[in-house]
Scaffold this motif. Structure first.
Motif, PDB file in Angstrom:
ATOM      1  N   VAL A  59      12.619  11.929  -3.417  1.00 51.86           N
ATOM      2  CA  VAL A  59      12.253  11.750  -2.006  1.00 51.86           C
ATOM      3  C   VAL A  59      11.329  12.891  -1.616  1.00 51.86           C
ATOM      4  CG1 VAL A  59      13.108  11.498   0.356  1.00 51.86           C
ATOM      5  CG2 VAL A  59      14.483  10.663  -1.559  1.00 51.86           C
ATOM      6  N   ILE A  60      10.168  12.537  -1.024  1.00 55.07           N
ATOM      7  CA  ILE A  60       9.191  13.524  -0.581  1.00 55.07           C
ATOM      8  C   ILE A  60       8.955  13.350   0.915  1.00 55.07           C
ATOM      9  CG2 ILE A  60       8.065  13.608  -2.834  1.00 55.07           C
ATOM     10  CD1 ILE A  60       5.864  11.826  -1.668  1.00 55.07           C
ATOM     11  N   GLY A  61       8.255  14.296   1.497  1.00 55.45           N
ATOM     12  CA  GLY A  61       7.933  14.199   2.915  1.00 55.45           C
ATOM     13  C   GLY A  61       6.727  13.311   3.156  1.00 55.45           C
ATOM     14  N   ASP A  62       6.430  13.059   4.412  1.00 55.65           N
ATOM     15  CA  ASP A  62       5.288  12.213   4.783  1.00 55.65           C
ATOM     16  C   ASP A  62       4.031  13.039   5.030  1.00 55.65           C
ATOM     17  OD1 ASP A  62       7.073  10.136   4.731  1.00 55.65           O
ATOM     18  OD2 ASP A  62       7.555  10.293   6.851  1.00 55.65           O
ATOM     19  N   SER A  63       3.912  14.197   4.372  1.00 55.43           N
ATOM     20  CA  SER A  63       2.836  15.129   4.712  1.00 55.43           C
ATOM     21  C   SER A  63       1.561  14.913   3.911  1.00 55.43           C
ATOM     22  CB  SER A  63       3.316  16.572   4.484  1.00 55.43           C
ATOM     23  OG  SER A  63       3.723  16.738   3.139  1.00 55.43           O
ATOM     24  N   ALA A  64       1.592  14.136   2.833  1.00 56.77           N
ATOM     25  CA  ALA A  64       0.398  13.956   2.000  1.00 56.77           C
ATOM     26  C   ALA A  64      -0.624  13.113   2.761  1.00 56.77           C
ATOM     27  CB  ALA A  64       0.771  13.289   0.695  1.00 56.77           C
ATOM     28  N   GLU A  65      -1.802  13.740   3.089  1.00 51.39           N
ATOM     29  CA  GLU A  65      -2.834  13.037   3.853  1.00 51.39           C
ATOM     30  C   GLU A  65      -4.094  12.813   3.043  1.00 51.39           C
ATOM     31  OE1 GLU A  65      -3.589  15.155   7.412  1.00 51.39           O
ATOM     32  OE2 GLU A  65      -1.550  14.947   8.209  1.00 51.39           O
ATOM     33  N   LYS A  66      -4.299  13.599   1.974  1.00 49.03           N
ATOM     34  CA  LYS A  66      -5.509  13.470   1.160  1.00 49.03           C
ATOM     35  C   LYS A  66      -5.134  13.177  -0.296  1.00 49.03           C
ATOM     36  CE  LYS A  66      -8.482  16.431   3.968  1.00 49.03           C
ATOM     37  NZ  LYS A  66      -9.408  17.577   3.972  1.00 49.03           N
ATOM     38  N   THR A  67      -6.124  12.654  -1.000  1.00 46.42           N
ATOM     39  CA  THR A  67      -5.892  12.282  -2.392  1.00 46.42           C
ATOM     40  C   THR A  67      -5.622  13.509  -3.256  1.00 46.42           C
ATOM     41  OG1 THR A  67      -7.369  10.412  -2.073  1.00 46.42           O
ATOM     42  CG2 THR A  67      -6.851  11.003  -4.339  1.00 46.42           C
ATOM     43  N   SER A  68      -6.267  14.622  -2.953  1.00 46.59           N
ATOM     44  CA  SER A  68      -6.051  15.843  -3.740  1.00 46.59           C
ATOM     45  C   SER A  68      -4.607  16.311  -3.627  1.00 46.59           C
ATOM     46  CB  SER A  68      -7.001  16.939  -3.251  1.00 46.59           C
ATOM     47  OG  SER A  68      -6.799  17.189  -1.863  1.00 46.59           O
ATOM     48  N   ALA A  69      -4.046  16.203  -2.423  1.00 45.20           N
ATOM     49  CA  ALA A  69      -2.636  16.578  -2.255  1.00 45.20           C
ATOM     50  C   ALA A  69      -1.719  15.599  -2.975  1.00 45.20           C
ATOM     51  CB  ALA A  69      -2.292  16.629  -0.766  1.00 45.20           C
ATOM     52  N   ALA A  70      -2.102  14.318  -2.981  1.00 47.11           N
ATOM     53  CA  ALA A  70      -1.295  13.312  -3.672  1.00 47.11           C
ATOM     54  C   ALA A  70      -1.304  13.532  -5.176  1.00 47.11           C
ATOM     55  CB  ALA A  70      -1.809  11.919  -3.336  1.00 47.11           C
ATOM     56  N   ILE A  71      -2.466  13.957  -5.710  1.00 45.45           N
ATOM     57  CA  ILE A  71      -2.563  14.225  -7.148  1.00 45.45           C
ATOM     58  C   ILE A  71      -1.692  15.402  -7.540  1.00 45.45           C
ATOM     59  CG2 ILE A  71      -4.138  14.981  -8.971  1.00 45.45           C
ATOM     60  CD1 ILE A  71      -6.294  13.292  -7.654  1.00 45.45           C
ATOM     61  N   LYS A 101      -3.534   5.999   2.447  1.00 43.79           N
ATOM     62  CA  LYS A 101      -4.917   6.282   2.066  1.00 43.79           C
ATOM     63  C   LYS A 101      -5.006   7.373   1.006  1.00 43.79           C
ATOM     64  CE  LYS A 101      -6.966   4.883   6.474  1.00 43.79           C
ATOM     65  NZ  LYS A 101      -7.807   5.301   7.617  1.00 43.79           N
ATOM     66  N   ALA A 102      -4.022   8.282   1.011  1.00 44.46           N
ATOM     67  CA  ALA A 102      -4.048   9.377   0.044  1.00 44.46           C
ATOM     68  C   ALA A 102      -3.737   8.886  -1.372  1.00 44.46           C
ATOM     69  CB  ALA A 102      -3.055  10.458   0.462  1.00 44.46           C
ATOM     70  N   PHE A 103      -2.874   7.906  -1.497  1.00 45.27           N
ATOM     71  CA  PHE A 103      -2.431   7.466  -2.819  1.00 45.27           C
ATOM     72  C   PHE A 103      -3.156   6.228  -3.331  1.00 45.27           C
ATOM     73  CE2 PHE A 103       1.281  10.078  -1.767  1.00 45.27           C
ATOM     74  CZ  PHE A 103       1.569  10.651  -2.983  1.00 45.27           C
ATOM     75  N   ARG A 104      -3.878   5.509  -2.475  1.00 46.80           N
ATOM     76  CA  ARG A 104      -4.393   4.209  -2.902  1.00 46.80           C
ATOM     77  C   ARG A 104      -5.546   4.314  -3.901  1.00 46.80           C
ATOM     78  NH1 ARG A 104      -7.491   2.300   2.667  1.00 46.80           N
ATOM     79  NH2 ARG A 104      -9.157   3.868   2.609  1.00 46.80           N
ATOM     80  N   ASN A 105      -6.216   5.447  -3.991  1.00 47.56           N
ATOM     81  CA  ASN A 105      -7.358   5.592  -4.892  1.00 47.56           C
ATOM     82  C   ASN A 105      -6.963   6.142  -6.268  1.00 47.56           C
ATOM     83  OD1 ASN A 105      -9.251   4.626  -3.072  1.00 47.56           O
ATOM     84  ND2 ASN A 105      -9.549   6.639  -2.138  1.00 47.56           N
ATOM     85  N   ILE A 106      -5.699   6.424  -6.486  1.00 54.14           N
ATOM     86  CA  ILE A 106      -5.262   6.971  -7.768  1.00 54.14           C
ATOM     87  C   ILE A 106      -4.984   5.803  -8.716  1.00 54.14           C
ATOM     88  CG2 ILE A 106      -3.557   8.404  -8.949  1.00 54.14           C
ATOM     89  CD1 ILE A 106      -3.077   9.801  -6.280  1.00 54.14           C
ATOM     90  N   PRO A 107      -5.627   5.764  -9.883  1.00 52.50           N
ATOM     91  CA  PRO A 107      -5.416   4.641 -10.816  1.00 52.50           C
ATOM     92  C   PRO A 107      -3.968   4.567 -11.289  1.00 52.50           C
ATOM     93  CG  PRO A 107      -7.350   5.924 -11.432  1.00 52.50           C
ATOM     94  CD  PRO A 107      -6.640   6.716 -10.386  1.00 52.50           C
ATOM     95  N   GLY A 108      -3.425   3.368 -11.289  1.00 50.66           N
ATOM     96  CA  GLY A 108      -2.065   3.141 -11.779  1.00 50.66           C
ATOM     97  C   GLY A 108      -0.982   3.328 -10.750  1.00 50.66           C
ATOM     98  N   VAL A 109      -1.313   3.974  -9.639  1.00 52.22           N
ATOM     99  CA  VAL A 109      -0.316   4.232  -8.597  1.00 52.22           C
ATOM    100  C   VAL A 109      -0.440   3.149  -7.531  1.00 52.22           C
ATOM    101  CG1 VAL A 109       0.484   5.864  -6.855  1.00 52.22           C
ATOM    102  CG2 VAL A 109      -0.395   6.694  -9.041  1.00 52.22           C
ATOM    103  N   GLU A 110       0.675   2.595  -7.141  1.00 49.71           N
ATOM    104  CA  GLU A 110       0.705   1.547  -6.123  1.00 49.71           C
ATOM    105  C   GLU A 110       1.525   2.008  -4.933  1.00 49.71           C
ATOM    106  OE1 GLU A 110       0.250  -2.471  -8.819  1.00 49.71           O
ATOM    107  OE2 GLU A 110       2.257  -1.706  -8.374  1.00 49.71           O
ATOM    108  N   VAL A 111       1.231   1.388  -3.798  1.00 45.63           N
ATOM    109  CA  VAL A 111       1.881   1.751  -2.544  1.00 45.63           C
ATOM    110  C   VAL A 111       2.533   0.509  -1.966  1.00 45.63           C
ATOM    111  CG1 VAL A 111       1.559   2.791  -0.273  1.00 45.63           C
ATOM    112  CG2 VAL A 111       0.112   3.504  -2.179  1.00 45.63           C
ATOM    113  N   ALA A 112       3.740   0.675  -1.413  1.00 44.20           N
ATOM    114  CA  ALA A 112       4.450  -0.457  -0.829  1.00 44.20           C
ATOM    115  C   ALA A 112       5.231   0.006   0.384  1.00 44.20           C
ATOM    116  CB  ALA A 112       5.392  -1.091  -1.848  1.00 44.20           C
TER     117      ALA A 112
END
Length: 270
Positions: A59-71, A101-112
C-alpha cells in the motif's frame, strides 16, 4: 484473380463469441484474484521481483504525480528492460487522481479503479498472483465494496466467500494425533472374493459339479480313437495294391458276367 485468394472457411459473425457467466461467479473470481495477490509464492511464480518489497499487499500513498516519481516507486519491483510484459497493477481509489497520469506511460504497468476491477488485469491469462500496488484510498474502500466477514457488502445479495478449511495443509491434518487416534486401523489382511471359473473350460471345476464327467470324457476319447483307427484301416485297405493273380481273377469274373448278361438278353451283338 487476386494473389493469395480469400480465406478458407472464414469465421462467421454469428459465431457464439461470448459466454454468459453468473454475476456471483465473476465476483468470486475477482476476490480470489485479489486474495492471491497477497501470497508471495504466487506473486513470485509469475516472475515479479518482490525480494525488496517490505510487505504484501503493498500500500502506497496517493502522492505520485509524475512519471519519474512513479518509476522510483517501481524501481525494485520489475527487472525487465527490453521485453514489455505484464508488470505491476496500480489500483487507485479516487476519480481524477494524478497518479493515473503518472503511471500510464510506463510499459507493462496498468492502472485500474478499485470500483471497476477487471479480472483480465488481476489475473492475466487466467494465472493468479499478479503484483498489485494499492493506494491508501483504494485499500480502504475494499471492505465497503466487497464486504468482510463481519460487514455486509455494497453489492446486493453478495456475501464474501469464506474459506472451507482453517488449516489448508490437509496432509498434516490427516496425520495429526487427534485424527489418527479415532480412525480405524489399516487393514493388512484383505479378503478377496474368489474368481469364478467356467466348468465347461476348467476340468477340475466340472469334476466338483459332476464326478462322472471324467469317465464320460475318457469314454468319448476312446470312442474317438476307435473311429480314427477304423477309418485308417479302411482307407489303407482301399489304397493297398492288388496282386496280379487276384487282378486277373477279377477281370475274368467280369468278362464271364458280361457274357452271361448278353446271352440272357434279347439283343444280339453285331
Amino acid at each position: 484473380m487476386c494473389r493469395g485468394g480469400r480465406m478458407f472457411a472464414p469465421t462467421k459473425i454469428w459465431r457464439r463469441w461470448h459466454r454468459k457467466i453468473k454475476v456471483n461467479q465473476k465476483r468470486y473470481a475477482v476476490v480470489s484474484a485479489i486474495a492471491s495477490s497477497a501470497v508471495p509464492s504466487l506473486v513470485m511464480a509469475r516472475g515479479h521481483k518482490i525480494e525488496s518489497v517490505p510487505e504484501l499487499p503493498l500500500v502506497i500513498g496517493d502522492s505520485a504525480e509524475k512519471t519519474s516519481a512513479a518509476i522510483d516507486i517501481l524501481k525494485q519491483t520489475r527487472n525487465r528492460r527490453y521485453i514489455s510484459r505484464k508488470g505491476s497493477l496500480i489500483v487507485y481509489g479516487t476519480e481524477g487522481a494524478k497518479l493515473v497520469k503518472a503511471f500510464r506511460n510506463i510499459p507493462g504497468v496498468e492502472v485500474a479503479n478499485v470500483e471497476r476491477l477487471n479480472l483480465l488485469k488481476l489475473a492475466p491469462g487466467g494465472h493468479l498472483g499478479r503484483f498489485v500496488i494499492w493506494t491508501k484510498s483504494a485499500f480502504e474502500k475494499l471492505d465497503s465494496i466487497d464486504g468482510s466477514f463481519d460487514k455486509t457488502s455494497e453489492k446486493k445479495g453478495y456475501i464474501l466467500p469464506r474459506s472451507k478449511m482453517v488449516n489448508a495443509d490437509l496432509a498434516r491434518t490427516i496425520n495429526s494425533d487427534e485424527v489418527q487416534s479415532v480412525v480405524k486401523p489399516i487393514k493388512k489382511k484383505v479378503k478377496r472374493a474368489p474368481m469364478k471359473k467356467n466348468p465347461l473350460k476348467n476340468l477340475n471345476t466340472m469334476l466338483k459339479l459332476n464326478p462322472y464327467a471324467k469317465t464320460a470324457r475318457r469314454m468319448s476319447l476312446l470312442a474317438e480313437a476307435q473311429r480314427v483307427k477304423a477309418k485308417k484301416e479302411k482307407l489303407d485297405k482301399k489304397r493297398a495294391q492288388i496282386p496280379k493273380e487276384e487282378a486277373a481273377a477279377i477281370k475274368a469274373a467280369g468278362k464271364a458276367w458280361y457274357q452271361t448278361m448278353i446271352s440272357d438278353s434279347d439283343y444280339t451283338e453285331f
